[in-house]
Write an enzyme that holds these catalytic residues in place. Structure first.
Site, PDB file in Angstrom:
ATOM      1  N   ASN A 272     -40.913 -14.432  61.365  1.00 45.75           N
ATOM      2  CA  ASN A 272     -40.849 -12.968  61.371  1.00 45.75           C
ATOM      3  C   ASN A 272     -39.949 -12.403  62.469  1.00 45.75           C
ATOM      4  O   ASN A 272     -40.135 -11.270  62.921  1.00 45.75           O
ATOM      5  CB  ASN A 272     -42.261 -12.361  61.495  1.00 45.75           C
ATOM      6  N   ARG A 273     -38.985 -13.210  62.892  1.00 44.29           N
ATOM      7  CA  ARG A 273     -38.035 -12.811  63.938  1.00 44.29           C
ATOM      8  C   ARG A 273     -38.714 -12.520  65.278  1.00 44.29           C
ATOM      9  O   ARG A 273     -38.123 -11.898  66.155  1.00 44.29           O
ATOM     10  CB  ARG A 273     -37.208 -11.585  63.503  1.00 44.29           C
ATOM     11  N   MET A 274     -39.953 -12.991  65.449  1.00 41.60           N
ATOM     12  CA  MET A 274     -40.656 -12.821  66.721  1.00 41.60           C
ATOM     13  C   MET A 274     -40.405 -14.059  67.587  1.00 41.60           C
ATOM     14  O   MET A 274     -41.308 -14.822  67.936  1.00 41.60           O
ATOM     15  CB  MET A 274     -42.153 -12.594  66.479  1.00 41.60           C
TER      16      MET A 274
ATOM     17  N   LYS B 119     -33.140 -16.813  57.210  1.00 40.88           N
ATOM     18  CA  LYS B 119     -33.819 -18.074  57.455  1.00 40.88           C
ATOM     19  C   LYS B 119     -35.141 -17.796  58.138  1.00 40.88           C
ATOM     20  O   LYS B 119     -35.229 -16.919  59.012  1.00 40.88           O
ATOM     21  CB  LYS B 119     -32.962 -18.983  58.345  1.00 40.88           C
TER      22      LYS B 119
END
Length: 215
Positions: free
Chosen positions: A192-194, A10
C-alpha cells in the site's frame, strides 16, 4: 509522443524494516543488506551504484559506477579524475550515492563528502585490475569528445604497443574516490505504498541519529 505509464504498479511485500532490527551504526546495516542481496537478491551486479554530482555547468548528473570497497569510513569507487565526474567532485565534493535492489525491494540513499583515495591504495587496486582495464585507463580521456570509435581503438592499440612486455603503471589522473557519509537512508518496500524509511544522520560527536521517515 505520449505514453501513459500510470498502470505500471507493483505491490511491495517481501520484507520490513523495524527499529528493533537495525544497528547503531549504518555501515553494519549496509553490510547486512549487501550480503542479503548477494545471497537472495539475484542481482547480477550487486555493487552497482548511482553517483550524483553537481557539474561545473551547475546541473546535477547521475551515472552508474561499481562500488569496489566499503569500510567504516565510507564507500570507494575508482574513476578518471579528469572526467566529468572527477571535475565535478573537485569543484563540489558533496555527492549522493544510491543503490537499488528491486529483487528484494530495497534501496539505500547516501549523502556524503567525496575525497581522493590515498595514492598507495589507488596503486594497490590498479595493480589488481586485468591488463585490458589498465590499458583502457590510459587510452580513454574519459568524458572528452572524440572523432570516432576508430580513434579510440587506435589509442588503445598505441598503448598496447607502448606497454608491451612492460609493467602498466597507474596514470596519475586515475584513482579512487572515498565517499564519507553524513546521511544514510534505508528504504524497504511495503504494501500500500506505506514503505519503511529509516535515516541515519551523522552528529558532531560522530554518533548517528536514527529517525523514521514517512513514506
Amino acid at each position: 509522443m505520449e505514453s501513459d505509464l500510470s498502470n505500471y504498479r507493483k505491490n511491495y511485500q517481501k520484507s520490513e524494516l523495524s527499529e528493533e532490527g537495525i544497528t547503531d551504526n549504518p555501515m553494519e546495516l549496509f553490510q547486512k543488506w549487501f550480503y542479503e542481496v548477494e545471497e537472495f537478491g539475484g542481482d547480477t551486479e550487486v555493487n552497482a551504484m548511482a553517483v550524483s554530482t553537481i557539474g561545473i555547468d551547475g546541473f546535477p548528473k547521475t551515472r552508474m559506477v561499481l562500488l569496489k570497497k566499503y569500510t567504516w569510513e565510507g564507500f570507494i569507487f575508482f574513476t578518471n579524475y579528469d572526467s566529468e565526474k572527477g571535475k565535478a567532485i573537485a569543484l563540489n565534493p558533496n555527492v549522493c550515492v544510491s543503490f537499488f535492489w528491486p529483487n528484494i525491494e530495497r534501496q539505500i540513499i547516501i549523502k556524503g563528502v567525496a575525497e581522493k583515495l590515498s595514492e598507495n591504495l589507488s596503486d594497490g587496486y590498479f595493480e589488481s585490475r586485468p591488463e585490458g582495464s589498465k590499458l583502457g585507463a590510459w587510452a580513454s580521456d574519459q568524458s572528452e569528445v572524440v572523432p570516432s570509435r576508430d580513434f579510440l581503438d587506435e589509442r588503445l592499440a598505441s598503448f598496447e604497443k607502448k606497454f608491451e612486455n612492460k609493467e602498466i603503471v597507474r596514470p596519475k589522473y586515475w584513482g579512487g574516490i572515498l565517499v564519507k557519509p553524513v546521511s544514510i537512508e534505508f528504504w524497504q518496500g511495503r504494501p500500500n505504498r506505506m514503505h519503511d524509511r529509516i535515516r541515519y544522520t551523522l552528529q558532531e560527536d560522530y554518533n548517528w541519529k536514527i529517525e523514521r521517515l514517512a513514506p
